[in-house]
Motif scaffolding. Structure first.
Motif, PDB file in Angstrom:
ATOM      1  N   VAL A 102       0.907  -1.074  -0.149  1.00 17.14           N
ATOM      2  CA  VAL A 102       0.064  -0.039  -0.006  1.00 17.14           C
ATOM      3  C   VAL A 102       0.882   1.006  -0.116  1.00 17.14           C
ATOM      4  O   VAL A 102       1.671   1.406   0.830  1.00 17.14           O
ATOM      5  N   LYS A 105      -0.529   7.650  -3.722  1.00 12.32           N
ATOM      6  CA  LYS A 105      -0.213   8.398  -4.975  1.00 12.32           C
ATOM      7  C   LYS A 105      -1.022   9.684  -4.743  1.00 12.32           C
ATOM      8  O   LYS A 105      -1.903   9.971  -4.433  1.00 12.32           O
ATOM      9  N   ASP A 109      -4.628   9.211  -3.170  1.00 10.41           N
ATOM     10  CA  ASP A 109      -5.038   8.062  -3.374  1.00 10.41           C
ATOM     11  C   ASP A 109      -4.267   6.995  -2.600  1.00 10.41           C
ATOM     12  O   ASP A 109      -2.901   7.205  -2.693  1.00 10.41           O
ATOM     13  N   MET A 111      -3.189   3.420  -3.038  1.00 11.29           N
ATOM     14  CA  MET A 111      -2.935   2.254  -3.987  1.00 11.29           C
ATOM     15  C   MET A 111      -2.214   0.827  -3.711  1.00 11.29           C
ATOM     16  O   MET A 111      -1.315   1.161  -2.844  1.00 11.29           O
ATOM     17  N   ARG A 113      -0.316  -1.697  -6.279  1.00  6.35           N
ATOM     18  CA  ARG A 113      -0.080  -2.173  -7.554  1.00  6.35           C
ATOM     19  C   ARG A 113      -0.953  -1.620  -8.726  1.00  6.35           C
ATOM     20  O   ARG A 113      -1.637  -2.204  -9.432  1.00  6.35           O
ATOM     21  N   ARG A 114      -1.027  -0.285  -8.430  1.00  7.84           N
ATOM     22  CA  ARG A 114      -1.734   0.676  -9.439  1.00  7.84           C
ATOM     23  C   ARG A 114      -3.300   0.563  -9.525  1.00  7.84           C
ATOM     24  O   ARG A 114      -4.085   1.041 -10.459  1.00  7.84           O
ATOM     25  N   ARG A 115      -3.793  -0.025  -8.427  1.00  8.58           N
ATOM     26  CA  ARG A 115      -5.393  -0.020  -8.401  1.00  8.58           C
ATOM     27  C   ARG A 115      -5.552   0.722  -6.976  1.00  8.58           C
ATOM     28  O   ARG A 115      -4.953   0.630  -5.951  1.00  8.58           O
ATOM     29  N   LYS A 116      -6.786   1.405  -7.004  1.00 10.12           N
ATOM     30  CA  LYS A 116      -6.883   2.019  -5.770  1.00 10.12           C
ATOM     31  C   LYS A 116      -7.727   1.332  -4.655  1.00 10.12           C
ATOM     32  O   LYS A 116      -8.861   0.665  -4.827  1.00 10.12           O
ATOM     33  N   ARG A 164     -11.540   1.922 -13.683  1.00  4.58           N
ATOM     34  CA  ARG A 164     -10.251   2.013 -13.202  1.00  4.58           C
ATOM     35  C   ARG A 164     -10.009   0.755 -12.386  1.00  4.58           C
ATOM     36  O   ARG A 164     -10.991   0.099 -11.943  1.00  4.58           O
TER      37      ARG A 164
END
Length: 209
Positions: A102, A105, A109, A111, A113-116, A164
């Protein structure tokens, strides 16, 4: 579905309230403006939002959706950058719960691994002054409300609707974790960051007094 319970959210020195439903926990605390620190969590928010008015979506019981209200001795101009400190502290709390990877961003945000996984919204107001007070604006302080939303349980098709990638704590931890524990852990870490921010400005505050 695990139920939110004030008695199970351990945040020393802070009044904890739970509501079944509200438009926005941030707006509720800003409207009430109690004189003490308070945490308000909701099973369901109907009008939660993030930066630039973006809507925060979370089904009943699927997320940890809460706001912390705390008086600060710093005036509003000294709170620039506070969102980064709050975001870092929130990510740290989740990692300590076992949610590896975790990160924040910039500016708000959470995040994985590029996921919210979650989001943060900070709102401030000048602190109300006592009747008859002649304090200068610089010494009046501020009211800070930190709103946090964390995806805990999977919500089918949410990622497709938002366009997303979405992460959940259940997925990251590979086990369910009580939302009460999540809220308590994150809130304690965030309140520590707010206290540290205030201490950092202490010399300037004392000079201005």
């Amino acid at each position: 579905m695990d139920q939110l319970a004030a008695a199970k959210i351990r945040v020393p020195g802070v009044e904890v309230r739970i509501v079944e439903r509200c438009a926005s926990t941030n707006e509720a605390l800003l409207a009430e403006m109690p004189a003490h620190a308070m945490l308000l969590a909701a099973e369901l928010q109907t009008a939660g939002r993030g930066r630039h008015g973006r809507r925060w979506r979370s089904a009943r019981g699927a997320g940890a959706t809460f706001s912390i209200r705390r008086p600060m001795r710093c005036e509003q101009r000294r709170l620039v950058g506070l969102s980064v400190a709050v975001g870092i502290s929130s990510a740290r709390a989740l990692r300590r719960l076992g949610a590896r990877g975790v990160a924040l961003k910039w500016p708000n945000d959470l995040m994985v691994r590029r996921r919210k996984l979650g989001g943060i919204l900070i709102q401030t107001q000048p602190a109300p002054r006592a009747a008859g007070s002649i304090s200068r604006p610089s010494s009046a302080g501020s009211m800070v409300v930190v709103g946090i939303g964390i995806n805990c349980r999977a919500q089918p098709r949410l990622g497709a609707r938002l366009g997303r990638g979405i992460a959940t704590l259940d997925e990251v931890l590979r086990r369910p974790l009580s939302r009460n524990a999540v809220i308590g852990a994150v809130a304690r870490e965030v309140l520590g960051a707010l206290s540290a921010w205030e201490r950092a400005w202490q010399p300037a505050l004392e000079k201005a007094a």
